[in-house]
Design an enzyme around this catalytic site. Structure first.
Site, PDB file in Angstrom:
ATOM      1  CB  ALA A  63     -10.295  26.225   4.086  1.00 43.07           C
ATOM      2  N   GLY A 102     -15.369  24.862   5.458  1.00 44.42           N
ATOM      3  CA  GLY A 102     -15.734  25.940   4.536  1.00 44.42           C
ATOM      4  C   GLY A 102     -16.757  25.492   3.510  1.00 44.42           C
ATOM      5  CD  GLU A 105     -17.255  28.194   7.741  1.00 48.18           C
ATOM      6  OE1 GLU A 105     -17.238  29.044   8.651  1.00 48.18           O
ATOM      7  OE2 GLU A 105     -16.227  27.764   7.170  1.00 48.18           O
ATOM      8  CD  GLU A 125     -14.475  24.346  10.124  1.00 48.01           C
ATOM      9  OE1 GLU A 125     -14.883  24.930   9.114  1.00 48.01           O
ATOM     10  OE2 GLU A 125     -15.184  23.546  10.769  1.00 48.01           O
TER      11      GLU A 125
HETATM   12  N1  T1G Z   1      -7.424  20.558   2.343  1.00 47.70           N
HETATM   13  C1  T1G Z   1      -6.370  20.019   1.676  1.00 47.70           C
HETATM   14  N2  T1G Z   1      -6.222  18.682   1.405  1.00 47.70           N
HETATM   15  C2  T1G Z   1      -7.205  17.885   1.823  1.00 47.70           C
HETATM   16  C3  T1G Z   1      -8.339  18.367   2.539  1.00 47.70           C
HETATM   17  C4  T1G Z   1      -8.428  19.780   2.783  1.00 47.70           C
HETATM   18  N3  T1G Z   1      -9.468  20.322   3.425  1.00 47.70           N
HETATM   19  N4  T1G Z   1      -9.118  17.313   2.836  1.00 47.70           N
HETATM   20  C5  T1G Z   1      -8.512  16.226   2.329  1.00 47.70           C
HETATM   21  N5  T1G Z   1      -7.371  16.556   1.735  1.00 47.70           N
HETATM   22  C6  T1G Z   1      -6.443  15.653   1.027  1.00 47.70           C
HETATM   23  C7  T1G Z   1      -5.812  14.615   1.952  1.00 47.70           C
HETATM   24  O1  T1G Z   1      -4.655  15.112   2.559  1.00 47.70           O
HETATM   25  C8  T1G Z   1      -5.504  13.487   0.973  1.00 47.70           C
HETATM   26  O2  T1G Z   1      -4.334  13.826   0.292  1.00 47.70           O
HETATM   27  C9  T1G Z   1      -6.666  13.550  -0.008  1.00 47.70           C
HETATM   28  O3  T1G Z   1      -7.206  14.884   0.116  1.00 47.70           O
HETATM   29  C10 T1G Z   1      -7.750  12.572   0.301  1.00 47.70           C
HETATM   30  O4  T1G Z   1      -8.130  12.709   1.652  1.00 47.70           O
HETATM   31  C11 T1G Z   1     -12.611  28.466   6.764  1.00 47.70           C
HETATM   32  C12 T1G Z   1     -10.985  26.827   8.434  1.00 47.70           C
HETATM   33  C13 T1G Z   1     -12.914  14.792   3.186  1.00 47.70           C
HETATM   34  C14 T1G Z   1     -13.577  13.119   4.841  1.00 47.70           C
HETATM   35  O5  T1G Z   1     -11.250  19.273   8.157  1.00 47.70           O
HETATM   36  O6  T1G Z   1     -11.830  14.904   6.745  1.00 47.70           O
HETATM   37  O7  T1G Z   1     -12.625  24.679   6.177  1.00 47.70           O
HETATM   38  O8  T1G Z   1      -2.924  11.994   1.090  1.00 47.70           O
HETATM   39  O9  T1G Z   1      -7.266  10.469   2.389  1.00 47.70           O
HETATM   40  O10 T1G Z   1     -10.516   9.220   3.750  1.00 47.70           O
HETATM   41  O11 T1G Z   1     -13.968  27.405   8.277  1.00 47.70           O
HETATM   42  O12 T1G Z   1     -10.165  14.083   3.887  1.00 47.70           O
HETATM   43  O13 T1G Z   1      -4.048  11.827  -1.095  1.00 47.70           O
HETATM   44  O14 T1G Z   1      -2.190  13.485  -0.779  1.00 47.70           O
HETATM   45  O15 T1G Z   1      -8.617  11.921   3.950  1.00 47.70           O
HETATM   46  O16 T1G Z   1     -11.871   9.746   1.701  1.00 47.70           O
HETATM   47  C15 T1G Z   1     -12.157  21.690   7.248  1.00 47.70           C
HETATM   48  C16 T1G Z   1     -10.667  17.367   6.079  1.00 47.70           C
HETATM   49  C17 T1G Z   1     -10.967  22.410   6.744  1.00 47.70           C
HETATM   50  C18 T1G Z   1     -11.966  18.028   6.287  1.00 47.70           C
HETATM   51  C19 T1G Z   1     -12.165  12.480   2.879  1.00 47.70           C
HETATM   52  N6  T1G Z   1     -12.271  20.412   6.571  1.00 47.70           N
HETATM   53  N7  T1G Z   1     -10.745  16.202   5.235  1.00 47.70           N
HETATM   54  O17 T1G Z   1     -11.627  11.421   3.564  1.00 47.70           O
HETATM   55  O18 T1G Z   1      -9.695  10.820   1.971  1.00 47.70           O
HETATM   56  S1  T1G Z   1     -10.717  23.900   7.631  1.00 47.70           S
HETATM   57  C20 T1G Z   1     -11.794  19.294   7.091  1.00 47.70           C
HETATM   58  C21 T1G Z   1     -11.303  15.041   5.661  1.00 47.70           C
HETATM   59  C22 T1G Z   1     -11.925  24.956   7.061  1.00 47.70           C
HETATM   60  C23 T1G Z   1     -13.098  27.146   7.237  1.00 47.70           C
HETATM   61  C24 T1G Z   1     -12.076  26.244   7.789  1.00 47.70           C
HETATM   62  C25 T1G Z   1     -11.209  13.877   4.741  1.00 47.70           C
HETATM   63  C26 T1G Z   1     -12.496  13.618   3.902  1.00 47.70           C
HETATM   64  P1  T1G Z   1      -3.327  12.730  -0.149  1.00 47.70           P
HETATM   65  P2  T1G Z   1      -8.364  11.423   2.588  1.00 47.70           P
HETATM   66  P3  T1G Z   1     -10.953  10.190   2.726  1.00 47.70           P
END
Ligand code: T1G
Length: 695
Positions: A63, A102, A105, A125
């Site tokens: 998400a 998500g 999911e 999450e």
């Molecule tokens: N939402 C918004 N921005 C995101 C994002 C996300 N999910 N993931 C990454 N970014 C932005 C990050 O801030 C950065 O921005 C750029 O993308 C590159 O990321 C309903 C509730 C995917 C492994 O927890 O673990 O789904 O700094 O520098 O090292 O159940 O990002 O460039 O402006 O980290 O290559 C669950 C979170 C969400 C994964 C890539 N998902 N992301 O790593 O790049 S909750 C996560 C990561 C959810 C549902 C629920 C990592 C990555 P900027 P980066 P990277």
């Protein structure tokens, strides 16, 4: 047609492509676009099945975290996934990169899942203080069983494709072009009239009665203070004990609780702060960087060895220098011992150990450092010794080399001025054990060149560290704040508290250990030598002698001597009450005519933490740290400040700066101590009703 999701048909298979760089986060626009594209595909008579695939570098990584806390917009992700699952055509998810949260999911709403061999999938999450809130806690147990689902959801660690295939999450691993492979897979399913496989209609296989109680008991200690892991358990329990719809309703409720919790707000803050610290204000993104292909390290002690491992593990050759051969041999064998311990825990293969060790060379001569692109000094914490080392490096290092010091407190500018090239000198403050601790405080001196600063920040990420850029002052950001807390902790004991009580209060707050157990771990001799160094070189700021000095002078140096502020049984790191230390404390109080008073836990917590916040504000005023989030990340990754409190300054904003200022003012009135003089920044923020986060 939406900008971020497109639909096209390749012969007889429909393809939905999600394109929302950088990580295809499932923003409102993506969710809307997915529904539109889905309806298009379902209405397309010539499409026998549909494939969902991510554009760019990854399948959706979850998400859009930036949308949390905003008013929810429809369609929600659960609505989109329910529509995918209810579709009257087979839907296949084709995964590359990282399908997380998500994103995973969505794949669970599909009938079949395929992926590239280097893909990873997971439900992280819990690291945001949340749980999988789009059906993941109900569908995953139906696919792989409750126990395996529990582990995946509570740990939140992504798994590699091979493991996912083994677990039955993936139906195939695609070599070569993912889309072509997924289309072929879909075509075969259509040819074979393969069945739809909506997970919502599947039952969860039976589990042991005690599964959830045992699992909870197993994580109680490790997940102390966190909320989300325990909500995850309850959500998966609902998958076992209730039907699908009732389970989803339970998941929704638990998710809503977490979403509005301070813990999740804190953990989401840390997610973005950890990425923001890499962007140093005022430094252009395209600042040139120096090429680092070879590294030299001066000193093969515990720090030198740990630092070397970071570069060896990242594939960067290291030359280690020592004065004596036995010191070199000791250093090399310690590195090998650490690697073999990691391999024993199956976190490395023995091939990887040998590959890393093969990149290590040793020498007794500085002259062998002529080709090094970066040289890091990790010798004894004495200004005199460090200046000698840097004068030597100035002689041998090549023109473009970066010269770094691993000092944890000393003046980097003074060290730099011991060379003819202060612009090439920078601090790289690793934390012990250096091969484990994630934090790297990069210290920019007055003369440090832009490309040098940019290079060490970039290098931090390359060696698996979280680099934070800080300025020069005694103790930089982390230790400067730590010293204030340690002083306060000792002061509280002087006045009547016990070391056991102070440590319990800070441990209960969520720190991995209290100030005195930490002093015993670091070694009472380390703090004592630094105080002795100040007493010798800066008598005007000489710290008052106290019972901690008495313990150090009695060679009670803590864990390494089996006794310090606490006693330690052979081979056991558990701190136990020490009558000797208590006697030293009483002797000190008597000598200072202090009649001890009862001090309650609240006062201990306030004094130990508010003094840190006040010092943090001073550090921001002086520009030693550029933003409050830099201090948060330093304390979370360097000192174990609880991530579910968001870091020191974020926590202070949650408590309320006016509350903290009021207490600081009263401590100042009571003690008259300079340390309690309110930082002007704190007073200004309160006057403006602002927060550190608003700076
Ligand atoms: N939402 C918004 N921005 C995101 C994002 C996300 N999910 N993931 C990454 N970014 C932005 C990050 O801030 C950065 O921005 C750029 O993308 C590159 O990321 C309903 C509730 C995917 C492994 O927890 O673990 O789904 O700094 O520098 O090292 O159940 O990002 O460039 O402006 O980290 O290559 C669950 C979170 C969400 C994964 C890539 N998902 N992301 O790593 O790049 S909750 C996560 C990561 C959810 C549902 C629920 C990592 C990555 P900027 P980066 P990277």
């Amino acid at each position: 047609m939406s900008e971020v999701v497109s639909y096209r048909r390749v012969d007889d298979i429909g393809v939905l492509v999600i394109n929302n760089p950088p990580v295809n986060a499932l923003s409102h626009a993506v969710r809307e676009g997915l529904l539109v594209a889905l309806e298009q595909g379902l209405a397309d008579d010539q499409a026998r099945a549909l494939v969902i695939i991510g554009g760019g570098r990854t399948f959706p990584a979850g998400a859009d975290i930036k949308e949390f806390g905003q008013a929810p917009k429809s369609p929600s992700l659960p609505e989109v996934i329910d529509r995918i699952e209810a579709a009257d055509k087979l839907i296949i998810a084709a995964v590359h990169g990282t399908a997380l949260g998500g994103g995973m999911e969505i794949t669970l709403g599909c009938d079949y899942r395929v992926a590239r061999a280097d893909a990873r999938m997971g439900l992280p999450e819990v690291h945001l203080g949340l749980l999988p809130g789009a059906g993941g806690t109900q569908r995953l147990p139906r696919l792989i069983g409750a126990k395996a689902a529990l582990e995946m959801i509570v740990e939140g660690k992504p798994a590699k494709a091979a493991k996912l295939y083994e677990a039955g999450i993936l139906d195939d691993i695609i070599d070569g072009d993912l889309e072509a492979g997924a289309l072929a897979f879909a075509r075969k399913l259509a040819d074979d009239n393969a069945p739809a496989r909506p997970l919502c209609q599947r039952a969860v296989s039976a589990v042991k009665d005690s599964l959830f109680a045992d699992f909870r008991a197993g994580i109680e200690k490790k997940k102390r203070g966190f909320l989300a892991p325990f909500h995850c358990i309850e959500a998966v329990r609902a998958a076992v004990e209730r039907d699908f719809d009732a389970g989803v309703a339970c998941e929704r409720e638990l998710f809503a609780e977490l979403l509005s919790s301070p813990e999740s707000a804190a953990q989401r803050h840390v997610f973005f702060a950890e990425r923001e610290v890499a962007k140093v204000p005022g430094r252009a993104k395209d600042t040139p960087k120096r090429d680092i292909q070879q590294v030299g390290i001066i000193g093969a002690g515990t720090m030198g060895g740990g630092i070397a491992m970071n570069f060896l593990s990242a594939g960067i050759p290291v030359t280690m220098v020592e004065m004596k051969q036995e010191a070199l041999d000791r250093g090399v064998s310690l590195i090998r011992k650490n690697y073999e311990a990691t391999a024993k825990k199956e976190r490395m293969t023995s091939e990887q150990v040998e590959k890393a060790m093969a990149k290590l060379s040793t020498t007794l001569s500085y002259d062998d450092l002529g080709d090094a692109d970066l040289i890091i000094e990790a010798v004894f914490e004495s200004m005199k010794v460090k200046k000698q080392v840097f004068a030597e490096l100035d002689r041998v290092a090549k023109k473009s080399a970066i010269l770094a010091t691993n000092t944890s407190t000393l003046d980097v500018d003074e060290i730099a001025n011991a060379t003819s090239r202060p612009q090439d000198v920078v601090g790289m403050h690793f934390f012990s054990p250096a091969n484990v601790m994630k934090l790297l405080e990069n210290v920019r001196g007055k003369a440090t060149a832009d490309d040098v600063a940019a290079t060490v920040m970039d290098l931090s990420r390359r060696i698996g560290k979280v680099g934070v850029m800080v300025g020069v002052c005694h103790g930089f950001v982390g230790n400067r704040i730590l010293h204030k807390r340690q002083e306060q902790a000792v002061q509280l004991v002087n006045e009547g508290a016990t070391p056991d009580q102070v440590d319990r209060v800070l441990h209960d707050f969520g720190l991995p250990m209290g100030p005195f157990a930490m002093a015993d771990l670091a070694g009472l001799d380390v703090g004592w030598r630094i105080r002795e160094d100040i007493r010798e070189n800066d008598p005007d700021n000489a710290p008052e002698r106290n019972w901690m000095d008495a313990l150090a002078e009695a060679e009670r140096w803590g864990q390494k001597t089996g006794a310090g502020v606490f006693e330690y049984a052979e081979g056991d790191r558990t701190p136990r009450r020490s009558e000797v230390a208590h006697a030293e404390i009483e002797a000190y109080r008597a000598a200072q005519n202090i009649s001890p008073r009862d001090i309650d836990d609240t006062e201990i917590l306030e004094r130990c933490l508010y003094v840190m916040v006040n010092e943090g504000a001073r550090i921001l005023e002086e520009g030693i740290a550029a933003r409050a989030l830099d201090i948060d990340i330093v304390w979370i990754y360097g000192y174990g400040f609880p991530v579910y409190r968001g870091g020191l300054m974020f926590w202070a904003d949650q408590v309320g700066l006016s509350t903290i200022l009021e207490r600081i003012r009263s401590f100042h009135v009571e003690t008259g101590a300079e340390v309690w003089k309110p930082a002007p920044l704190l007073e200004r923020l309160v006057a403006e009703n602002s927060r550190f986060a608003d700076l």
